[in-house]
Structure formats: C-alpha cells, structure tokens
Design an enzyme around this catalytic site. Structure first.
Site, PDB file in Angstrom:
ATOM      1  N   SER A 110       0.800  -1.213   0.000  1.00 38.59           N
ATOM      2  CA  SER A 110       0.000   0.000   0.000  1.00 38.59           C
ATOM      3  C   SER A 110       0.839   1.271   0.000  1.00 38.59           C
ATOM      4  O   SER A 110       0.468   2.258  -0.616  1.00 38.59           O
ATOM      5  CB  SER A 110      -0.932  -0.002   1.210  1.00 38.59           C
ATOM      6  N   GLY A 136       4.491   1.189  -0.354  1.00 32.64           N
ATOM      7  CA  GLY A 136       5.816   0.986  -0.912  1.00 32.64           C
ATOM      8  C   GLY A 136       5.888  -0.277  -1.738  1.00 32.64           C
ATOM      9  O   GLY A 136       4.906  -1.012  -1.854  1.00 32.64           O
ATOM     10  N   GLN A 137       7.043  -0.515  -2.323  1.00 33.78           N
ATOM     11  CA  GLN A 137       7.238  -1.735  -3.086  1.00 33.78           C
ATOM     12  C   GLN A 137       8.588  -2.342  -2.720  1.00 33.78           C
ATOM     13  O   GLN A 137       9.475  -1.669  -2.199  1.00 33.78           O
ATOM     14  CB  GLN A 137       7.132  -1.480  -4.576  1.00 33.78           C
ATOM     15  N   VAL A 138       8.709  -3.639  -3.008  1.00 30.75           N
ATOM     16  CA  VAL A 138       9.894  -4.394  -2.608  1.00 30.75           C
ATOM     17  C   VAL A 138      10.674  -4.835  -3.839  1.00 30.75           C
ATOM     18  O   VAL A 138      10.087  -5.372  -4.786  1.00 30.75           O
ATOM     19  CB  VAL A 138       9.501  -5.626  -1.767  1.00 30.75           C
ATOM     20  N   ASP A 179      -0.446  -7.167  12.093  1.00 31.20           N
ATOM     21  CA  ASP A 179      -1.037  -7.216  10.753  1.00 31.20           C
ATOM     22  C   ASP A 179      -1.147  -8.679  10.344  1.00 31.20           C
ATOM     23  O   ASP A 179      -0.236  -9.235   9.725  1.00 31.20           O
ATOM     24  CB  ASP A 179      -0.173  -6.445   9.757  1.00 31.20           C
TER      25      ASP A 179
END
Length: 468
Positions: free
Chosen positions: A166, A168-170, A312
C-alpha cells in the site's frame, strides 16, 4: 556533517534505527506535496466512481432482467463487475485505498457466498500486487535515502519490483556481502496520499458498503487512519523486525529476516524465499492444518518471546518456506508487550470457557471492557466465537462458522444489544484486531488443529492449577 549512508540497526540490543537528517528530503517532500495536490482531484474522482459505477450496473441489471435474462446470471455478472472495479481502483491508487482493500480482503471469508465467489480472485490479487513505481523514481528515493553511491552497497539490484504494497514496493537485490535481500522503498508522497485516501473512503463508507457485501467499513477506516503514522516510518519497522529476528534466530518453526540497513523510507532486510500463506488453498488438508497451527503459534509466541505482537495478520505477511518453517515479514504495525500478553486476557478466556457468566462479566468490568449495566449471560453469549475454538481439543475453522459468528457479533440487537455496551480498552485494540483477523485467516485455510494447546503453552493466565 551527518553521515549520508544507511543506518544499520544494532539487532542484539533491539535498538531502533534512526535516520540521518537530510535537507534534500525537504525539497523532495515539497515536490511530492505538489504532485499530490495535482493528483488529489483525480484520486478523489476515481474513488467517487465506485458507488456511481455500482448504481449504473444495478440499472443495467434491472434492464437485463426485464429483458428476460435469469436473475442469478445477472446478479453474478453484476458482482463480478463490481469486484473488478472496486479492487482495480483500490489497487491502482495505492496509499490508503489499497491499504483499505488489503484489510478488507482478510475478511473475505465472512462475505456471503454469492458475494464472496466473484470477489475472491480480485481480493487475493490485491493482497500481493499493485502497479509498480517507475524505475527512475525508485532510484531517486534510494539515492536520497542511502546516498548517491547507494549502488556500492549492492552486488546487484533488480529494477522490477518483486512485490508491491500500500505505501511501498519491494525489490530483490544482493547485498555487498552476497546475501539475497529485500529492499523496501516507500512511494514518494505516500504519507499524504494515505491520509487523503482514508479520509475520502471514510466519507464514502455508506455508499461503498454495498460493494463490500454490506460490511460496515467505517470502523476499519478509523483504525487504519489511527495507525498510519507508525507504518510510514521504516525505522520503526526496522527496529521491531530486528528485535523479532534476534528472538527467533535459529528457531525450528519460524524465520524472521534480519535487517541490514534502514532509513525512514527505505529498509533492507534478508530475503525470505517462499510462497505466501494466502496461496495455500490448493494444499492438502493436512498441510493447511499444520500451517494454521504454525500461524497461531507465531501470533502468540512473539509477545511471549520478544515482547511484540505482530499486528497485521494479513496472510501475505506469512511465507511458507521450502524447509517447512513459516517466514514472517512486515513489522510495520506491532503492539509492544515487554512482559507478554496481559494475563487477564487468558484468565477471562478460561473463565468464559468454563461457562461462569457472572465471573466473566466481573473480570471484564475490572479490565474496563464493561462500563455500564449488562446481563452477564448476554456477555458470555457474545464471547462465543472467541471461546468456542479454545473449549475443545481440536477445532475446525470454516467459512460458514466465521460468517455466522461475524453476522451475529455485528447485530446490534443480538443478546439485548450487548455489542453496543462492550468497551475496548486502548491496550487491547491491536489484540482484538489480530484475534479477529487471525480467525478470518484460519477460516480461509479451513484449518483444523489443537489450538487449545497453543493457549495453554503461550497465553499468560490461561492454564490453571490443574495443569490444563
């Protein structure tokens, strides 16, 4: 002059990494604010299209029924289109919109079958994917956060993201010492976009509700809004993950990747190779049972061992490793319990399990859960979905069971309206979220296992003097 390189957390002390101050960040923040301001109306328009699209499809469906099309066929087509539009818009917007969709997806198992069927595929897709950030922007964030010579820290770096979330990206990379690593990069302007999206969804909660099978989405939005600040600072996440990695180092059941470097908007940690728990539907019943038990064991073991509750429970954060262990990632949202979970939690559950309605109500009142007059038996009946899985040697979580309990708990008229009289003390907010989310994940797995044994081993206050 401050060091322009990454901050490496001291894992053994469980310390929280701090980020270097950078004047360049202020300029970037202003640029991000400008981009968000220009895109704010466009984002709001995309979100506003959801209820309008739903109304249009309903009108189209009515016309088809009048034209002689079978009602079931029309309904299925409408639900499919609604699902595609809802999660396409949420996924593309990233930020709060996608975070809301991901949180909603955990509760897919409580939606009615006629709604859940067409939504399931879209929900699962949203949990693990989103349109990627352009490579040039990724490199700009890395240069600002890790310094202009950031490439020196890596033997290789993949330009294509391995996963998107949501905020950021990896990216997959190889650290300078040869270890495979995951590089988490926050989207520029994510903070403001996140808050803006959640405000917009909150305003539209009543019209979005039909798209979510009638689920009341406002409480979900309220909680997400309250927690966004914690998740936006990756140094907080790095500190929590490093603490958990140290506590579970060499564990035969669980793997938490170590953190190698972090700033507020970038985090580098060891790569975890495995398939996400939300892809386990095609596995055997025996394997799903094992995974469900492992999942629950970690949720209770982390507070007991390292003083942290992973808050989470989204199944995408739990990986099935090739060696059979469960890998756990994403510590952006945690609850800190240095002494483990509150012992009162176990005591209340055990008293409720024994069917003592008056003592259950008295203990709940002592802990601040009850602040007005309620019938003790109504309280005990309300707690049934929490008590039932603990009351038997083995329990099977099914979608039907989860759906039944969810509908009953949400009914403000049930048990003489006791749901409106139960208070949730602040220290139990995230525990409640994890418990409900965990039940939903177990229902998705259709897991059957001795969950009672986990409570006896790991939940303070639950086991009594007779050694049960």
């Amino acid at each position: 002059m401050p060091d322009d390189g990454p901050v490496v957390p001291e894992r053994a002390r469980g310390g929280r990494p701090t980020r270097p101050a950078r004047s360049a960040r202020k300029d970037d923040d202003r640029a991000s604010d400008d981009r968000i301001a220009r895109g704010g109306l466009r984002r709001s328009a995309r979100l506003a299209s959801l209820p309008l699209g739903f109304a249009g499809r309903s009108a189209l469906g009515l016309g088809r029924r009048i034209g002689g099309a079978p009602a079931e066929q029309v309904s299925e087509q409408l639900q499919q289109r609604a699902a595609e539009q809802l999660f396409k818009v949420l996924g593309e917007l990233k930020g709060g919109a996608m975070k809301f969709g991901q949180a909603l997806s955990v509760f897919e198992s409580v939606l009615p079958d006629d709604v859940a069927g067409p939504y399931r595929e879209q929900l699962a897709r949203l949990q693990d994917s989103a349109p990627p950030m352009p490579t040039s922007r990724v490199h700009a964030v890395l240069a600002r956060e890790l310094g202009p010579r950031w490439r020196d820290d890596f033997s290789s770096f993949s330009a294509q993201p391995a996963a998107a979330a949501s905020i950021g990206q990896v990216h997959r990379a190889v650290w300078k010492d040869g270890r495979p690593v995951a590089v988490k990069v926050q989207y520029p302007g994510a903070a403001d976009a996140l808050r803006s999206d959640l405000r917009q969804i909150g305003r539209m909660s009543k019209v979005i509700s039909p798209l979510a099978g009638g689920m009341d989405v406002q409480p979900l939005v309220d909680e997400l809004t309250e927690r966004v600040t914690e998740e936006l600072d990756y140094t907080l996440e790095a500190g929590a993950q490093a603490q958990a990695a140290a506590g579970f180092l060499g564990d035969p059941e669980f793997c938490v990747p170590d953190v190698l470097a972090s700033t507020q908007r970038v985090m580098v940690s060891e790569w975890v190779e495995g398939r996400a728990l939300n892809t386990a539907a095609d596995l055997s019943q025996e394997e799903r049972n094992r995974l469900g038990l492992l999942y629950v064991r970690f949720l209770f073991a982390a507070p007991a061992r390292v003083g942290l509750l992973h808050a989470d429970p989204h199944p995408g954060n739990f990986k099935i490793l090739p060696d059979g262990r469960m890998g756990v990632i994403d510590f952006g949202l945690v609850a800190r319990f240095p002494d483990g979970l509150p012992p009162a939690m176990g005591r209340i559950l055990r008293v409720a399990e024994n069917g003592d309605a008056r003592e259950t109500a008295d203990q709940l009142r002592t802990e601040g859960f009850i602040v007005s007059d309620v019938d003790a038996q109504d309280v005990l009946d309300y707690l049934a979905p929490f008590v039932e899985p603990a009351a038997v040697p083995e329990f099977e979580f099914t979608r039907d069971w989860m759906r039944e309990q969810f509908v009953r708990v949400r009914d403000v008229r049930a048990n003489n309206g006791v749901a409106m009289k139960i208070n949730l003390p602040p220290e139990y907010l995230l525990i409640h979220r994890v418990w409900l989310g965990g039940l939903a994940v177990l229902a998705q797995l259709n897991a059957r296992a001795p969950f009672n044994a986990v409570l006896r081993e790991l939940l303070p206050g639950y086991a009594d003097a007779d050694g049960r």
